[in-house]
Design a protein around this motif. Structure first.
Motif, PDB file in Angstrom:
ATOM      1  N   ILE A 425       0.816  -1.211   0.000  1.00  0.00           N
ATOM      2  CA  ILE A 425       0.000   0.000   0.000  1.00  0.00           C
ATOM      3  C   ILE A 425       0.852   1.264   0.000  1.00  0.00           C
ATOM      4  O   ILE A 425       0.461   2.281  -0.579  1.00  0.00           O
ATOM      5  N   PHE A 426       2.052   1.206   0.623  1.00  0.00           N
ATOM      6  CA  PHE A 426       2.875   2.417   0.696  1.00  0.00           C
ATOM      7  C   PHE A 426       3.378   2.872  -0.680  1.00  0.00           C
ATOM      8  O   PHE A 426       3.206   4.045  -1.037  1.00  0.00           O
ATOM      9  N   PRO A 427       4.004   2.012  -1.494  1.00  0.00           N
ATOM     10  CA  PRO A 427       4.400   2.498  -2.826  1.00  0.00           C
ATOM     11  C   PRO A 427       3.222   2.813  -3.733  1.00  0.00           C
ATOM     12  O   PRO A 427       3.329   3.686  -4.607  1.00  0.00           O
ATOM     13  N   ILE A 428       2.072   2.130  -3.555  1.00  0.00           N
ATOM     14  CA  ILE A 428       0.887   2.455  -4.360  1.00  0.00           C
ATOM     15  C   ILE A 428       0.428   3.885  -4.051  1.00  0.00           C
ATOM     16  O   ILE A 428       0.182   4.695  -4.960  1.00  0.00           O
ATOM     17  N   LEU A 429       0.329   4.196  -2.765  1.00  0.00           N
ATOM     18  CA  LEU A 429      -0.052   5.558  -2.380  1.00  0.00           C
ATOM     19  C   LEU A 429       1.013   6.565  -2.804  1.00  0.00           C
ATOM     20  O   LEU A 429       0.687   7.696  -3.198  1.00  0.00           O
ATOM     21  N   GLY A 430       2.281   6.154  -2.742  1.00  0.00           N
ATOM     22  CA  GLY A 430       3.358   7.043  -3.182  1.00  0.00           C
ATOM     23  C   GLY A 430       3.258   7.373  -4.658  1.00  0.00           C
ATOM     24  O   GLY A 430       3.506   8.519  -5.069  1.00  0.00           O
ATOM     25  N   ALA A 431       2.888   6.369  -5.475  1.00  0.00           N
ATOM     26  CA  ALA A 431       2.731   6.614  -6.909  1.00  0.00           C
ATOM     27  C   ALA A 431       1.575   7.580  -7.176  1.00  0.00           C
ATOM     28  O   ALA A 431       1.691   8.499  -7.996  1.00  0.00           O
ATOM     29  N   LEU A 432       0.460   7.380  -6.470  1.00  0.00           N
ATOM     30  CA  LEU A 432      -0.686   8.282  -6.644  1.00  0.00           C
ATOM     31  C   LEU A 432      -0.324   9.705  -6.231  1.00  0.00           C
ATOM     32  O   LEU A 432      -0.666  10.677  -6.920  1.00  0.00           O
ATOM     33  N   ALA A 433       0.377   9.834  -5.094  1.00  0.00           N
ATOM     34  CA  ALA A 433       0.788  11.161  -4.638  1.00  0.00           C
ATOM     35  C   ALA A 433       1.753  11.806  -5.625  1.00  0.00           C
ATOM     36  O   ALA A 433       1.679  13.011  -5.900  1.00  0.00           O
ATOM     37  N   GLY A 434       2.671  11.006  -6.197  1.00  0.00           N
ATOM     38  CA  GLY A 434       3.612  11.537  -7.179  1.00  0.00           C
ATOM     39  C   GLY A 434       2.922  12.068  -8.420  1.00  0.00           C
ATOM     40  O   GLY A 434       3.303  13.103  -8.963  1.00  0.00           O
ATOM     41  N   VAL A 435       1.883  11.366  -8.869  1.00  0.00           N
ATOM     42  CA  VAL A 435       1.112  11.837 -10.024  1.00  0.00           C
ATOM     43  C   VAL A 435       0.412  13.160  -9.700  1.00  0.00           C
ATOM     44  O   VAL A 435       0.389  14.086 -10.519  1.00  0.00           O
ATOM     45  N   LEU A 436      -0.155  13.258  -8.489  1.00  0.00           N
ATOM     46  CA  LEU A 436      -0.821  14.503  -8.090  1.00  0.00           C
ATOM     47  C   LEU A 436       0.179  15.657  -7.996  1.00  0.00           C
ATOM     48  O   LEU A 436      -0.116  16.787  -8.410  1.00  0.00           O
ATOM     49  N   ILE A 437       1.380  15.391  -7.448  1.00  0.00           N
ATOM     50  CA  ILE A 437       2.410  16.431  -7.341  1.00  0.00           C
ATOM     51  C   ILE A 437       2.838  16.890  -8.730  1.00  0.00           C
ATOM     52  O   ILE A 437       2.978  18.097  -8.994  1.00  0.00           O
ATOM     53  N   SER A 438       3.055  15.938  -9.641  1.00  0.00           N
ATOM     54  CA  SER A 438       3.436  16.290 -11.015  1.00  0.00           C
ATOM     55  C   SER A 438       2.329  17.097 -11.684  1.00  0.00           C
ATOM     56  O   SER A 438       2.597  18.067 -12.414  1.00  0.00           O
ATOM     57  N   GLY A 439       1.070  16.696 -11.440  1.00  0.00           N
ATOM     58  CA  GLY A 439      -0.050  17.457 -11.981  1.00  0.00           C
ATOM     59  C   GLY A 439      -0.075  18.883 -11.475  1.00  0.00           C
ATOM     60  O   GLY A 439      -0.361  19.821 -12.233  1.00  0.00           O
ATOM     61  N   TYR A 440       0.244  19.056 -10.184  1.00  0.00           N
ATOM     62  CA  TYR A 440       0.304  20.413  -9.622  1.00  0.00           C
ATOM     63  C   TYR A 440       1.380  21.236 -10.328  1.00  0.00           C
ATOM     64  O   TYR A 440       1.157  22.406 -10.679  1.00  0.00           O
ATOM     65  N   LEU A 441       2.560  20.643 -10.537  1.00  0.00           N
ATOM     66  CA  LEU A 441       3.661  21.372 -11.166  1.00  0.00           C
ATOM     67  C   LEU A 441       3.319  21.765 -12.598  1.00  0.00           C
ATOM     68  O   LEU A 441       3.614  22.886 -13.030  1.00  0.00           O
TER      69      LEU A 441
END
Length: 459
Positions: A425-441
């Motif tokens: 669950i930790f890397p899955i959530l990390g991937a989702l968060a990374g996509v959201l961060i990239s979307g913000y940028l």
């Protein structure tokens, strides 16, 4: 009167030497820095590859897992600057470019005072945490005694503090127009002590002696670099050093946004490691951390495409060359996606076989966890390459807030969901968060582009 004339003569000679520095094209500078970063990251990746099997062979998988638990916070401190180093050296670089060497000296001196205060606060916090939570923390260890945990943790924290000072001073090479020297020195300061640790561990030294040797090598390298800097950077003069409350306030304000990013990363890495340790075993911690290290080689290499352009982005933004910045952003995005795709293909083809050879079959390979970490690594590579377009111009406040919120959200969600989904669950959530961060940028860049177009139409 004589001292004033001498002061003016020194400033005049410094400005003349600055004007006479050789110039190179932007492409040449980017390639030179990228080459240094590629070698530096390559050495780091190679060391990470060598470190896992050698330390497992020397200490055993259980003790290696306990080493990872101990090294989590100090190890991340060695990779962070808490904003002070980035803010101070950005200011120093700009002041030297304008010929304001007295101001650069003042900024340097106040940044050293601020860094010393930070290190004292870290030491005090470590002692306080050890006094209140030491018993619960030492209960996570099977092989090491509470005394072993305390002395090794103390040495590792001291080592991380020395490396923070080392990184701060290595950035001064930027004022000579040699950002690649900064990268090279930081690579030496990071790699050589780890090699020394591996060598003494293989020779039969216990975990405390190995950590002590690593600290000793770090101190020797800091002294060598200090001597080299003192001979090269002429504006580092004792008689110009002055404390300034205003300068300290400026540094603190600039550092707050930068500080949030490494603190968020440190919080995530440490808390996830502790959660994994609490719900599993040292072997599981070693396997989890090793897979994470293995896959995070992707952002370490891929993000060079963005970070090598740090100074070029800052200069183009300062000159109002927005088209050039957009072109660089588009190029970085294409490079990041293309290189990440190649890396993922290589990992999927050879990753499991390499992992088994790398760990000597001593650590289990969880295929689902591996795939999740791959997705997480690609997301990290994307936002790490893109965030330089904000960090290089100190537009970090809002981004750091978004990053912190998503980090805390990951930890809370991971803790709640781990009974149902396991460690994956930790890397899955990390991937989702990374996509959201990239979307913000990406969204931020589009909004700023829209604002530039509107301002241009009004003009």
């Amino acid at each position: 009167m004589t001292s004033r004339l001498s002061h003016r003569h020194v400033l005049s000679s410094l400005r003349t030497s600055r004007d006479e520095m050789p110039t190179t094209t932007a492409r040449a500078r980017i390639l030179r820095v990228a080459g240094s970063m590629l070698v530096s990251n390559g050495l780091t990746v190679g060391l990470q590859i060598a470190m896992v099997p050698t330390l497992i062979w020397a200490w055993g998988a259980t003790l290696y897992g306990e080493w990872l638990i101990l090294y989590t916070i100090p190890g991340y401190l060695t990779l962070s600057d808490f904003g002070i180093i980035a803010t101070a050296n950005n200011r120093i670089d700009a002041q030297c470019a304008r010929g304001q060497f007295g101001a650069a000296n003042r900024t340097y001196f106040n940044s050293v005072l601020l860094l010393a205060g930070l290190l004292a606060a870290i030491a005090a916090s470590a002692v306080a945490v050890g006094a209140t939570l030491g018993e619960q923390f030492t209960a996570l260890f099977v092989t090491l005694t509470p005394m072993d945990v305390a002395v090794v943790a103390a040495v590792l924290f001291a080592d991380s503090m020395v490396l923070l000072v080392f990184n701060h001073h290595s950035a001064l090479y930027r004022t000579l127009g040699r950002f690649n020297w900064t990268v090279n020195w930081q690579a030496v300061g990071r790699v050589v002590p780890i090699i020394a640790l591996i060598v003494v561990a293989l020779s039969g030294a216990d975990i405390f002696i190995a950590a002590l040797v690593m600290l000793g090598f770090r101190c020797v390298l800091l002294g060598a670099m200090a001597i080299d800097l003192w001979g090269r950077i002429k504006w580092l003069r004792r008689d110009w050093m002055r404390s300034s409350r205003l300068e300290t306030v400026r540094l603190v304000r600039g550092a707050l946004g930068f500080m949030t990013l490494p603190l968020s990363n440190m919080l995530y890495l440490h808390v996830t490691t502790l959660i994994v340790a609490a719900v599993s075993s040292p072997i599981a911690v070693a396997a989890f951390a090793t897979l994470r290290t293995f896959t995070r080689m992707i952002p370490q290499i891929v993000s060079i495409s963005g970070r090598a352009r740090w100074s070029e982005i800052a200069q183009a933004e300062a000159r109002g060359e927005h088209d050039a910045v957009r072109a660089m952003r588009s190029l970085v995005l294409r490079h990041t996606l293309g290189l990440s795709a190649l890396a993922v293909a290589g990992y999927l083809t050879f990753g499991e076989v390499f992992y088994g050879l790398w760990t000597g079959g001593n650590l289990p390979f969880d295929r689902l966890l591996f795939w999740a970490f791959l997705a997480n690594a690609v997301a990290i590579a994307l936002y790490t390459a893109l965030e330089v377009f904000l960090l290089s111009v100190n537009r970090v406040g809002k981004y750091a807030t978004v990053f912190l919120i998503l980090t805390v959200t990951q930890l809370v969600a991971g803790w709640l969901l781990i009974p149902h989904f396991g460690l994956t669950i930790f890397p899955i959530l990390g991937a989702l968060a990374g996509v959201l961060i990239s979307g913000y940028l990406i969204t931020d860049s589009l909004l700023r582009r829209s604002g530039e177009v509107k301002r241009g139409s009004h003009d």
